[in-house]
Every structure is written in structure tokens, then in C-alpha cells.
Design an enzyme around this catalytic site. Structure first.
Site, PDB file in Angstrom:
ATOM      1  N   ASP A   1      80.944 -15.308  65.984  1.00 10.77           N
ATOM      2  CA  ASP A   1      82.248 -14.768  66.373  1.00 10.77           C
ATOM      3  C   ASP A   1      82.676 -13.588  65.507  1.00 10.77           C
ATOM      4  O   ASP A   1      83.663 -12.921  65.825  1.00 10.77           O
ATOM      5  CB  ASP A   1      83.327 -15.863  66.274  1.00 10.77           C
TER       6      ASP A   1
ATOM      7  N   GLU B   1     112.374   7.164  50.331  1.00  6.05           N
ATOM      8  CA  GLU B   1     111.534   6.660  49.244  1.00  6.05           C
ATOM      9  C   GLU B   1     111.316   5.153  49.357  1.00  6.05           C
ATOM     10  O   GLU B   1     110.287   4.629  48.935  1.00  6.05           O
ATOM     11  CB  GLU B   1     112.173   6.986  47.891  1.00  6.05           C
TER      12      GLU B   1
ATOM     13  N   ASP C   1      89.361 -20.046  71.654  1.00  8.69           N
ATOM     14  CA  ASP C   1      88.331 -21.055  71.858  1.00  8.69           C
ATOM     15  C   ASP C   1      88.959 -22.291  72.459  1.00  8.69           C
ATOM     16  O   ASP C   1      90.192 -22.425  72.515  1.00  8.69           O
ATOM     17  CB  ASP C   1      87.688 -21.437  70.516  1.00  8.69           C
TER      18      ASP C   1
ATOM     19  N   ALA D   1     117.246  13.414  50.189  1.00  7.92           N
ATOM     20  CA  ALA D   1     117.998  12.456  51.000  1.00  7.92           C
ATOM     21  C   ALA D   1     117.233  12.067  52.249  1.00  7.92           C
ATOM     22  O   ALA D   1     117.309  10.922  52.710  1.00  7.92           O
ATOM     23  CB  ALA D   1     119.352  13.063  51.382  1.00  7.92           C
TER      24      ALA D   1
END
Length: 890
Positions: free
Chosen positions: A615, A295, A337, A291
Site C-alpha cells: 500500500d 509576521e 480497506d 503593517a
């Protein structure tokens, strides 16, 4: 030096200075105008190695897969699968193993993809190169080039190595290194002092292209020693770290493991101590362990992230790593940029100035604009569009807009000489045939360069002040000057003869306007607590003007004119200034990487944009590397975690909002999953504390039916919840904040869980008491109260399920009231609730399932009682949230 010996000073780690005088460079490289001999080239190849981008060895797939299978949450899932097999639920065990393998395989694919950037870099190198060896031009494999080789470059060639031009000149496309789309001229001649190496006018670099011209060049660096190889090395030395969500899921896994194991052990010992049979105690401990192991946590997180990926793809952002969606939500700094991201990348004629201080249309301005358009080399393509340098295209298009059109074909028919743009002189000049056969010289270029060529008495000082004013408004400024040659004069054959005694026509200002949606996006960033820096290779004044136009730098803007020269200490000082946004101008690959590292060191979560090969290291290093889909290179796209298909800054802000929504949704379904733990544990606590006088209110199989049957679909549906109002008005969450925190546990385990536990125990005792039960009465098989006991445990089971419905509704919002988001706005959740109610009804009323799960049909009064649980659970949480909002406002 004897023939066949390689000079001891000529080693791979002693690359010569390519800017020293050419005779000295040739002496250092031991080469000459006829190039190397074939035998010498072979010997040097053995010393330097092949001219290729080398990759570091990567770990085996088996080792990486094993690491994924031993992830903490995967270990918990392995334990859950083992317990499922012990409990005899083989289908559940195999399903959990399938979940483990799918998640491990997916994570493996994500990590392997990070190494594709270096593989893509290698594709920029040509297969063949034309080299002069033994005094003869010949074709050789590009990987066999060595320092000292003399190579021939022609239009259309991919440049195979870093080289210094010795003869001729070419137009070079450096966009894959610099990100700038405009070709630049590279000429044989001396270098320029104090400029970045990529701007040196006599150097060419591996992987770039020659678009025009022809030249010879001497190779001074190959392989890993080229600019391309250096960038590849940076990319490989900047490992991609786990995202905040991935780190937090590991911490959550250990927390869950500790709670599950501790509870299972405590209840096993307690059950035996109070007289419960060992088998029953073991089964109940197994049930508690199963429990407590979520999952569905990894699949639910994966689904929530996948939904975010799909939504963002429709909005122009392609996410390559699922976890990046959540990381976007914690981003608090964007480094962007300028060209093409903040601006349209469409240069336009925006303003002008004449010596008469005219800024309005008139004969003088028309003459100025037409002369500037004549001093160009753009041509028409077959589809009717102009082709050439974007600046010159803007001049020709601007002339048409100002009603002084210039036809490139007619321009060339009347041209008698053309002196192309020289990056050292920063000038271009043409000689045009004017009226009555007279020759007319037109020169355009950088204002300070043109103004130095004017005749005495020209308004140079006023023109320079005007040029500074135009540049401060974000424009690229060109000065245009002319000279009429006397009748009968022959066209000059040298530019020095043409560029002198000029008369200033004026200045033209070219402007790449900001995208219209960027200002709104920047304002949303500021409202959301994000900082925006500009990291660009452009001029500082131009970038600062664009920043101010879109709202970057409100309230404070700092401009670093030469960001390459900023050391770490100064950079740290700049980044610590509160309320300040920075323009890093004239940046290099190392600058972007340095900025990303500094921000990370300050605890910031960084999104970095980029489009060029240079970059790639910074994109790789940032938490979110954002590549341009239209203008970006393949290398940038491979190194990034997100690709903007529209190259638009506003899409980054949309992605940040989506990331925040996904993070909120992950927290919502964790609240939902955790909230049922308390009502599952409390029944056993009651049983234990009563020393068995109260029978067990819940069975192991009923717990498994709740955890694996009824809760799954609503949890998945919460992962698709819409964003709450005001999500972009909240500051970014601290990077140290876990996906599970104290407030969440108090809400799930303490508030929602306690209310649910009280309600389900009320239902349990109500059913028993209505049958005449008293504490200590036997309820085992064969006793008069056994059927009442089965009905009571069924009421507990059904009560937990209906409390889950109330929890699911309450978990839809963490801040706002339910009416603000609407009850019917998540149809998948409503369908999930309908499924869990139908599933519960089947377990309660279907005879085969009654026998398997130990349930019994509920009477109508019990059903009516349990049906009231959802509004009670949701209503109490709504009151809690209302009280918190009221307290915050006060």
C-alpha cells in the site's frame, strides 16, 4: 556456453517467467538441482548487482533548506525584518528572522521524513540466507543472491528474494505485501492460471516470512526486480505534492506582497507630493509595508495546525505532517480497506445450512459445527488463547459457543492423518478416530470444491444456491463433508484416497462483523458530501455485503470484481458516475495507485487507507495516506501522513471534521488580521486627500504597536476556536477555493474594516474638535493644539485596538450566530483581549511609553466613546450574518 561466461539473454531486464514449467525455468536460468557454482554466482552478481532495495539520490539538505528560506512568505518576512532594522527596531528584526528559520527547519524535517518509507523497506530483507552452491548448503549474505541460486527455506526464515519452490512446502506470512494476516500455504508444483502473482501457490516473495515447513526454491528475481523492489520504485516515483494550504499560502504571500509594495510606493510618492518631508514619507511607507506583512501568519497557522494534531492524537489519529490537518478538511473522497478498518477483524461463526434446509440449532447442525472444528490445526498458547488461522480459530470458538466444544489436544490424540489445506484444491481433510475404533474422514473447503467430491444423489445444486446466499450476506462460506471408513480399514496415506464418496453435512458461514460505529461514521460522511469507496484484496461479494451493512453505496453501489483488469478509460467512467460508490475488489498495489491518480486527475482530494507494504505507493500518492497503527506495517506507517492508532474508519471522519475546523479557524484569524488594514490606511488617505489640512491621525510606531503588540494573542486564540454548528453538514469546499477569497476580503477590508475606519476617524475628529481645531490649524510641536493632536492620534490608536476587540468577537463565527457558539467558550481569546486592552492602557497612560509612542492620556468622554466601538463592530457584522442566513433560508 563456455564456463565463466554469462548468457547474453540473462540480463537484469529479462526476468524469466516464474510460472513456466520447472525444467524450462531451470534452463532459462542456467541452473540445476545442485545450484550455481561460486564463480558463476560472483559473475552474475556483477551483472545483476546486489540483492537490495536501492534508493534514488536525494537532494542535499542545504539545497532543500535554501528552497524553504526562499518561500514567498519567507521572502516577505525577510523584507519585514530588513525594514524593521531600517526603522531601528532590532529586536523585531531578529524575532522575524527566528520565525523564518524555525518554519524552514520544520518544513525540511517534514519533507525528509517522506523518504523513510524506502529505508524501512530495506529492513525487511534478511542479512543472511542459506543457499546451495557447488552442490553444498552454505550461508551467504542475502545481498549476494543472484537469479538461479537455489535457496533453503525453513520455519522462521525471512525469505531473501522472489523464488519458485522446487521441493517441499511452507506456510508463508505474506501480510507485509497483501495486508492479510492469515498465513498461506506455498507448495512445489504447477502454478494456477488467471490469478494474481501474489496468489500463485508455488511462489514466495522477498521480505515475507516462512512460519512453518521446509522447502527449496530457485531464485528468479533479486533487488529492484522483486515485488519488494517494485514497490520501493513505485514509492520513489510518486512524489509527495504540496498540500492545498501550502499552495494557498504561497498565493496569499504574493497577494500580500503586491498590496504592501504598491501601497508603500503610492503613499511615499503621495506624501512627498503633498509636502510631507521625505523622511516622514519614507517612515510612513515603511510602516505601511511592515503593517501589511503578516509576521504572525505562519506561526499562527502552525499553532492552529499543531492544536489540531494534538486533539486528533487524543482521538486516535497521529498526524505526521501539520499541513495534513488542513488537507483533511478539504477531503471529499475516502478510499478505505475493508478488513480491520470497516470490520472488527474478528472472524466469527455466523450462520450455517444443512441439506434438510435447517438453519436452527439441532442435532444435525451440532454435528456439522463439531466436524468443522475437528478439521482444524489450531492450538492453545501458554496464555490460554487459540493460535492459528483466524478462520479455524473462529470454527473452534464457534463450536464452544454452540455447546459442542473441541479440545485441540484431544482432537490431535484421535487424529490419524491430516491433509493440510491445498490452495489449488481449496480443500483440507483429516482422518479422526470415531466411536468404537472406526475411522472418520472430514473434509472442509470451498463449496464448489467439496461439492464436486460428493456421491451421486447429494444435494449439490441446493447447497451451491445456499452458499451463494450466505456469501451475498458477506460471509465466508465453507462446505463440510464426511465419510465413515469400513471397520478395520487402515488410515489413508494419500489425500486422493480420503477425499472421495463424501456425504455433505452442510455449510458454515463465517463473518467478520462491521465495527458498530462505522455505519454512523459513513452516514456523517454522506451528510458532509464525502464519497466512500472500498479498495480491498477481498472477494467482491463479501466486500459488497459489508459495504451495504455500513451504508456505503447509498443510493448506488458498483462492484468491480477484478479491479486489476480495469483500464484507465473504464476507471474514469466509473468515477464520473454521480451518487455512486464503488467496491474495488481483488485490488493490487498498482490498482490502489491507479485509483488515487484517477481521483486526483478528477480534481478530488483523496484520503487512502492501507496497512501493507504494497500500500506504500498509494499512501504516498494520496493527499492523505492513512496507515493502520495496530495491523499496519512499518513501511505503510512511514509512507503515510496519518496513522490510526485504533485502525478505525470512524477516526478518519473525526479527523475530517477536525480538518474543517482548522481551515475555518485559519480563515477566522486571517479575517481578523486583514480587518485592521483599512482603519490603518484610511487615516493616511484622509491626510493625503486633504492636502495636509488634516494632520496625520496615526504614527508609524503606533501602527507597529498594533501589528506586533495588540493583535498577536487574539489571532493565536482564534486558531483554537471550536467548530461551528453544522460544520459536517456542509459539502467539502472545492480544491480550487483559496484560503482567501472575494467574500473574505469584502468582509475584512470592506465591511469590518470600513466600519472600524469610520469609528476611529470619528474618535480622531471628536478629540480635535472638542479642543477647538479647524481644518488647516497647525498642530506641530510648540503650537497650542499640539497636545490635543497627540490626544487625537492616541484616540485613533486606541480606537483601532477596541475595533480589533469587536473584530475578534465577530470573526469567531463565519456562518452561525454568536449565541450558537457561546460568548465564553474560548477563554484564550478573552485572555488575549484582556492583554491587548492592558497593553494599550500602558501605552496611553505610562509616561515612558507616552514619550516613545507619541501618545497622551485620554479624557473620560473619549474613553467612553472608544469603549462603545467593540459592540458596534461586532453588532454590525452580526446583522450582516443574520441577513445572509435569512436570505439563504428564503
Amino acid at each position: 556456453m563456455a564456463d565463466g561466461a554469462v548468457d547474453p539473454d540473462l540480463r537484469p531486464d529479462t526476468t524469466p517467467d516464474p510460472l513456466e514449467p520447472l525444467p524450462l525455468l531451470r534452463r532459462e536460468l542456467h541452473t540445476g538441482p545442485l545450484g550455481l557454482s561460486s564463480r558463476e554466482a560472483e559473475r552474475r552478481l556483477a551483472v545483476y548487482g546486489p540483492n537490495e532495495v536501492r534508493q534514488t539520490a536525494r537532494p542535499s539538505i542545504l539545497r532543500e533548506l535554501l528552497r524553504q528560506l526562499l518561500h514567498p512568505l519567507a521572502l516577505l518576512l525577510w523584507a519585514a525584518a530588513a525594514l524593521a532594522f531600517i526603522a531601528g527596531i532590532d529586536v523585531l528584526g531578529w524575532a522575524i528572522i527566528a520565525v523564518i528559520l524555525v518554519n524552514a527547519g520544520f518544513a525540511l524535517v517534514q519533507e525528509r521524513q517522506a523518504e523513510k518509507a524506502v529505508e524501512t523497506l530495506a529492513r525487511y530483507l534478511p542479512a543472511q540466507a542459506q543457499v546451495i552452491r557447488d552442490g553444498q548448503p552454505q550461508h551467504a549474505p542475502a545481498r549476494d543472491l543472484v537469479p538461479g541460486d537455489l535457496i533453503v527455506l525453513r520455519e522462521g526464515d525471512r525469505i531473501p528474494a522472489d523464488a519458485r519452490l522446487t521441493e517441499g512446502g511452507i506456510e508463508a506470512d505474506l501480510s507485509m505485501l497483501t495486508g492479510e494476516s492469515t498465513p498461506v500455504e506455498r507448495l512445489a508444483g504447477p502454478g494456477v492460471q488467471d490469478v494474481p502473482v501474489l496468489q500463485e501457490p508455488n511462489l514466495v516473495f522477498s521480505g515475507t516470512s516462512a512460519t512453518e515447513g521446509e522447502a527449496r526454491a530457485i531464485v528468479f528475481a533479486t533487488g529492484d526486480h522483486t515485488e519488494l523492489g517494485r514497490i520501493a520504485a513505485l514509492s520513489q516515483r510518486t512524489p509527495r505534492e504540496a498540500s492545498p494550504l501550502e499552495k494557498q499560502v504561497k498565493r496569499v504571500a504574493w497577494l500580500i506582497a503586491a498590496v504592501a509594495v504598491a501601497m508603500g510606493a503610492v503613499f511615499l510618492v503621495t506624501g512627498v507630493a503633498v509636502g510631507l518631508p521625505v523622511t516622514d514619507s519614507l517612515m510612513f511607507a515603511i510602516g505601511l509595508l511592515v503593517a501589511n506583512v503578516p509576521e504572525g501568519l505562519l506561526p499562527t497557522i502552525t499553532l492552529a495546525l499543531a492544536v489540531g494534531v494534538r486533539v486528533l492524537a487524543r482521538q486516535g489519529a497521529v498526524i505526521k505532517r501539520l499541513s495534513a490537518v488542513e488537507t483533511l478538511g478539504s477531503t471529499n473522497v475516502i478510499c478505505t480497506d475493508k478488513t480491520g478498518t470497516l470490520t472488527r477483524n474478528e472472524m466469527r461463526l455466523h450462520g450455517f445450512w444443512t441439506p434438510e434446509n435447517l438453519t436452527e440449532a439441532g442435532p444435525r447442525s451440532a454435528e456439522l459445527i463439531r466436524a468443522a472444528a475437528l478439521c482444524t490445526t489450531v492450538t492453545y498458547e501458554t496464555d490460554g488463547r487459540l493460535h492459528g488461522d483466524p478462520t479455524e480459530v473462529a470454527l473452534v470458538e464457534g463450536a464452544a459457543e454452540w455447546a459442542v466444544p473441541v479440545d485441540p489436544a484431544d482432537r490431535d490424540d484421535h487424529r490419524r492423518a491430516c491433509f493440510r489445506f491445498d490452495p489449488r484444491l481449496r480443500l483440507m481433510s483429516v482422518v479422526q478416530m470415531a466411536d468404537r475404533g472406526r475411522l472418520h474422514v472430514i473434509t472442509k473447503g470451498a463449496p464448489e470444491a467439496v461439492l464436486s467430491l460428493l456421491t451421486d444423489g447429494e444435494p449439490a445444486r441446493e447447497a451451491q444456491a445456499a452458499a451463494d446466499a450466505l456469501a451475498a450476506d458477506g460471509m465466508r462460506v465453507l462446505a463440510v463433508a464426511v465419510r465413515d471408513l469400513p471397520p478395520g480399514t487402515v488410515s489413508p496415506v494419500r489425500r486422493r484416497q480420503a477425499e472421495g464418496d463424501l456425504h455433505l453435512l452442510g455449510l458454515v458461514g463465517l463473518y467478520d462483523p462491521p465495527r458498530p460505529e462505522v455505519a454512523t461514521a459513513v452516514r456523517r460522511c454522506h451528510e458532509a458530501g464525502l464519497t466512500v469507496h472500498i479498495v480491498t484484496g477481498d472477494n467482491g461479494a463479501t466486500a459488497a455485503a459489508v459495504a451495504r451493512a455500513v451504508g456505503i453505496g447509498t443510493p448506488g453501489l458498483r462492484v468491480v470484481a477484478q479491479s486489476e483488469r480495469v483500464d484507465d478509460r473504464h476507471l474514469d467512467h466509473l468515477l464520473r458516475q454521480p451518487g455512486t460508490e464503488i467496491v474495488f475488489a481483488r485490488s493490487s498495489p498498482e490498482t490502489k495507485l491507479k485509483v488515487a491518480d484517477a481521483l486526483r486527475a478528477h480534481g478530488q482530494v483523496v484520503a487512502m487507507t492501507g496497512d501493507g507494504v504494497n500500500d506504500a505507493p498509494a499512501l504516498h500518492r494520496a493527499h492523505i495516506g492513512v496507515a493502520m497503527g495496530r495491523s499496519g506495517t512499518d513501511v505503510a506507517r512511514e509512507a503515510s501522513t496519518m496513522v490510526l492508532t485504533d485502525d478505525n474508519f470512524a477516526t478518519i471522519v473525526t479527523a475530517v471534521e477536525s480538518g474543517r475546523r482548522v481551515y475555518d479557524n485559519v480563515r477566522k484569524f486571517i479575517v481578523y488580521i486583514f480587518a485592521h488594514l483599512t482603519p490603518e490606511v484610511v487615516p493616511f488617505v484622509v491626510f493625503a486627500l486633504s492636502a495636509g489640512t488634516v494632520p496625520l491621525p496615526l504614527t508609524v510606531l503606533q501602527i507597529l504597536a498594533i501589528d506586533l503588540g495588540t493583535e498577536t494573542l487574539p489571532a493565536l486564540a482564534l486558531g483554537r476556536e471550536r467548530a461551528e454548528p453544522g460544520i459536517m453538514s456542509r459539502p467539502p469546499r472545492p480544491s480550487s477555493q483559496g484560503v482567501i477569497d472575494k467574500e473574505m476580503l469584502v468582509r475584512s477590508w470592506g465591511w469590518l474594516g470600513s466600519v472600524s475606519a469610520a469609528l476611529v476617524m470619528t474618535a480622531f475628529f471628536y478629540v480635535l474638535w472638542r479642543a477647538g481645531w479647524h481644518p488647516g490649524d497647525p498642530t506641530g510641536p510648540g503650537t497650542p493644539l499640539h497636545h490635543a493632536y497627540l490626544t487625537a492620534t492616541t484616540a485613533t490608536f486606541a480606537g483601532i485596538v477596541t475595533c480589533q476587540v469587536g473584530t475578534a468577537i465577530a470573526a469567531r463565527t463565519d456562518h452561525a450566530a454568536l449565541r450558537d457558539i457561546g460568548f465564553f467558550t474560548n477563554p484564550l481569546l478573552l485572555a488575549g483581549i484582556a492583554f491587548e486592552v492592558a497593553f494599550t492602557a500602558a501605552l496611553v497612560y505610562a509616561p515612558p511609553l507616552q514619550h516613545l509612542f507619541g501618545t497622551a492620556a485620554l479624557p473620560l468622554d473619549a474613553v467612553a466613546l472608544i469603549a462603545a466601538f467593540p459592540p458596534l463592530v461586532w453588532g454590525t457584522d452580526e446583522l450582516r450574518r443574520w441577513n445572509r442566513r435569512h436570505r439563504n433560508r428564503r
